[in-house]
Design an enzyme around this catalytic site. Sequence first.
Site, mmCIF file in Angstrom:
data_model
loop_
_atom_site.group_PDB
_atom_site.id
_atom_site.type_symbol
_atom_site.label_atom_id
_atom_site.label_comp_id
_atom_site.label_asym_id
_atom_site.label_seq_id
_atom_site.Cartn_x
_atom_site.Cartn_y
_atom_site.Cartn_z
ATOM 1 N N LYS A 129 9.203 2.083 2.524
ATOM 2 C CA LYS A 129 8.265 2.282 1.447
ATOM 3 C C LYS A 129 8.754 3.114 0.209
ATOM 4 O O LYS A 129 8.699 3.042 -0.859
ATOM 5 C CB LYS A 129 7.136 2.837 1.935
ATOM 6 C CG LYS A 129 6.033 1.728 2.590
ATOM 7 C CD LYS A 129 4.587 2.052 3.132
ATOM 8 C CE LYS A 129 4.891 2.828 4.374
ATOM 9 N NZ LYS A 129 3.588 3.031 5.047
ATOM 10 N N ARG B 251 12.919 0.106 15.313
ATOM 11 C CA ARG B 251 12.521 -0.693 14.098
ATOM 12 C C ARG B 251 13.521 -1.684 13.631
ATOM 13 O O ARG B 251 14.351 -1.938 13.847
ATOM 14 C CB ARG B 251 12.349 0.430 12.981
ATOM 15 C CG ARG B 251 13.532 1.122 12.402
ATOM 16 C CD ARG B 251 13.299 2.357 11.531
ATOM 17 N NE ARG B 251 12.751 2.181 10.340
ATOM 18 C CZ ARG B 251 11.666 2.550 10.022
ATOM 19 N NH1 ARG B 251 10.859 3.227 10.806
ATOM 20 N NH2 ARG B 251 10.895 2.496 8.725
ATOM 21 N N GLU C 74 -0.007 3.831 7.350
ATOM 22 C CA GLU C 74 -0.194 5.021 6.214
ATOM 23 C C GLU C 74 -0.552 4.050 4.940
ATOM 24 O O GLU C 74 0.547 3.380 4.553
ATOM 25 C CB GLU C 74 0.805 6.005 6.248
ATOM 26 C CG GLU C 74 0.413 7.291 5.114
ATOM 27 C CD GLU C 74 1.462 8.241 5.096
ATOM 28 O OE1 GLU C 74 2.283 8.200 5.690
ATOM 29 O OE2 GLU C 74 1.207 9.095 4.196
#
Length: 563
Positions: free
Chosen positions: A272, A262, A36
């Site tokens: 982020k 992850r 994204e």
Amino acid sequence: MSTGPGRPKDFIRVIIDEDLASGKHGRRVHTRFPPEPNGYLHIGHAKSICLNFGVAAEYGGLCNLRFDDTNPSKEEVEYVESIRGDVRWLGFDWDDRLYYASDYFERLYGYAVQLVRAGKAYVCDLSADQIREYRGTLTEPGRESPFRNRPVEENLDLFARMRGGEFDDGSRTLRAKIDMASGNLNMRDPVMYRILRAVHHRTGDSWCIYPMYDFAHCVSDSIEGITHSLCTLEFEDHRPLYDWFLDELKAECHPRQIEFARLNLSNTVLSKRKLIRLVREGHVSGWDDPRMPTLAGLRRRGYTPESIRNFCERIGLAKRDSTVDMALLEYCVREDLNKRAPRFMAVLRPLKVVIVNYPEDGFEELEAVNNPEDPGMGTRKVPFSRVLYIERDDYREDPPKQFHRLSPGREVRLRYAYYITCLEAVKDDKTGELIELRCTYDPETRGGDAPDGRKVKATLHWVSAGHALEAEVRLYEHLLATVPGEETEDLDFMDCLNPHSLEVLTSCRVEPGLAGAAAGSRCQFERQGYFTVDPDSSAERIVFNRIVSLKDTWARIEKAKRR
Ligand code: ATP
Ligand code: MG
């Protein structure tokens, strides 16, 4: 790549093998990396990039780069561009397969209409708060929206008018009609579309409704003919929804979603949202601050793409979350640069040394090895003269027992040069501050060995004062001093910021051979670590970033584990 000898295949490659064997997906492998564009990529994303592009390459398949740009309020062109650059820098290529979810807005809308027609989606007038309230909890079933049983025609009309801009932001949504009693909250009539008047970086203001991730993602995967949709564990509970949409749409291509853990890395944050805070609140100089775990930050810090790819390979793939020690990442870059970085001498905290028995205007060039690991890299000449600099730390007036470097009366070797002996230390009369050392040298020891076989216990690096270049050196430490619990939301990572993460040394002296070194080039400063030339350098002043010191904490960790 991850299937070296003796290493078992990870679970994702095992699944792909099975799918290929059973003829699923027409024996193709097609993956995608779907960022994204709401921030810069970090080392966690590198794990996903290496996996998606790596798997595709290994199986003779393809990997797309697809921007998941369905949330215009947080997305920017700057991020799109940085992401493209970072993926390329890491060493991967999407050829002509650069896609944007926003390219599919019209088709997504069409699929949504298809679900409305089939009685599988409805327009709901509940507010966001009400939807949340109706959703129920893990222990309580949800309640059905009063708008759930609207006739298809009314839903079609309202959805078209949502698109047409007749309604206020947030006043209506399009929801999938699934099961408000499902044990999986994601299946309790999830929102598919919301009304949002925000300018999109690609579609401008042509849309005022935007699809939600869960709907857009599976449909985008299907449109692109993806076979294996690899994502992180937090999407595991979304998989039934992923499958539901594609089943209800009778999609020709139904990719298989597979989740993996992850990457979490000690002493930093990989989110982020948190990284944006560091940038916005000025704790770092920007997304590419060399302390940042972003690919832009690591690049500026001097990390090589090879070392990052190697790191991603070493950490492997698992189904359970864990935290990788930063020392492993540092180990990987050290290992890479050890093989290829040329060596230089640089004095970070200079102490003047005058060789009293060397001629006043004497000068000679000594031969130094560029890289003991690679004789092919040759040798260079290093100027030597009467006045030198050594490292302040390499002299002690009152040396403790284990200190073998310079002290009054002691003899040491200057790397590639001579043995020197310290006669006296000159101090400032008033302050007592050490100004310079006066030493003698032994002309017989040129090159670093004594013909009489006499030994010294230390070899120091040095530069010739009259020839050295002045430089600025930036020393970095971990961004976070302590390791916050994995994703403990109540512990504010800001409280863990390491106040000593940056130290700037402004009067360093480096070998003249480094004059004109290009920004981004890397070298080892002997006995200190690996360094890179920062883009802040100018013709007048060269600026170095310390990539990593020579101390191998990873080896220590490994050793401790074995014990
Ligand atoms: P963040 O949590 O940093 O905001 P994100 O998951 O929101 O990251 P996306 O742009 O959605 O960021 O991620 C793109 C891809 O990278 C996704 O497939 C995601 O699963 C993967 N990814 C993100 N963070 C990590 C990580 N730490 N380790 C491995 N893969 C990751
Ligand atoms: Mg995400």
